[in-house]
Design a protein around this motif. Sequence first.
Motif, PDB file in Angstrom:
ATOM      1  N   TRP A 108       0.820  -1.212   0.000  1.00  0.00           N
ATOM      2  CA  TRP A 108       0.000   0.000   0.000  1.00  0.00           C
ATOM      3  C   TRP A 108       0.853   1.260   0.000  1.00  0.00           C
ATOM      4  O   TRP A 108       0.457   2.281  -0.587  1.00  0.00           O
ATOM      5  CB  TRP A 108      -1.006  -0.013   1.147  1.00  0.00           C
ATOM      6  N   THR A 155      -4.546   5.667   0.675  1.00  0.00           N
ATOM      7  CA  THR A 155      -4.087   4.271   0.696  1.00  0.00           C
ATOM      8  C   THR A 155      -3.847   3.686   2.086  1.00  0.00           C
ATOM      9  O   THR A 155      -4.084   2.497   2.278  1.00  0.00           O
ATOM     10  CB  THR A 155      -2.798   4.111  -0.135  1.00  0.00           C
ATOM     11  N   TRP A 192      -6.327   1.430   3.697  1.00  0.00           N
ATOM     12  CA  TRP A 192      -6.462   0.097   3.117  1.00  0.00           C
ATOM     13  C   TRP A 192      -5.617  -0.943   3.853  1.00  0.00           C
ATOM     14  O   TRP A 192      -5.870  -2.141   3.719  1.00  0.00           O
ATOM     15  CB  TRP A 192      -6.072   0.128   1.638  1.00  0.00           C
ATOM     16  N   THR A 237      -7.152  -4.450   4.419  1.00  0.00           N
ATOM     17  CA  THR A 237      -6.546  -5.584   3.710  1.00  0.00           C
ATOM     18  C   THR A 237      -6.200  -6.704   4.681  1.00  0.00           C
ATOM     19  O   THR A 237      -6.464  -7.881   4.398  1.00  0.00           O
ATOM     20  CB  THR A 237      -5.282  -5.133   2.946  1.00  0.00           C
TER      21      THR A 237
END
Length: 140
Positions: free
Chosen positions: A16, A51, A54, A58
């Motif tokens: 990321w 990002t 995430w 994730t």
Amino acid sequence: MGSMKVRVIVAVCALWLLVAVVWGSQTVLAGNLQGNPVAAGVALRMALVQTVPWIPATLAVIALAARYPVTRQSWRRSLWIHLLAFAVLVYLENVLVVLGYWINRGQLDSIGMLLRGGARWALLRVHVAALVYLALVLLI
């Protein structure tokens, strides 16, 4: 925490952060090509706002995919868990994006505005989130 878990966490963070660097670089390049220059630091900071949220999302998807794999035998039960998790994670990820923008501009608004902003961003970006979620589940 096992070394495998640490490697997964490090790999997810690195991935990321790489996406943020590429995104920020693209923003700088596009701005320069269009005659509207963007400072590299600003572009990277905005990419990181997009990002970094995430990373926990994730890691959560990876954990869920490992715990509830989508197989011929389990897909019905797993599908409902993943659909619910997808909705919750995409919303929370986008609440963090909105919060990141607020922190970046140095002004926090109300919790209600944060929750509504998270919902709005989640709806605008649901297609990207669906692709990321699906790719992760299929890879695990």
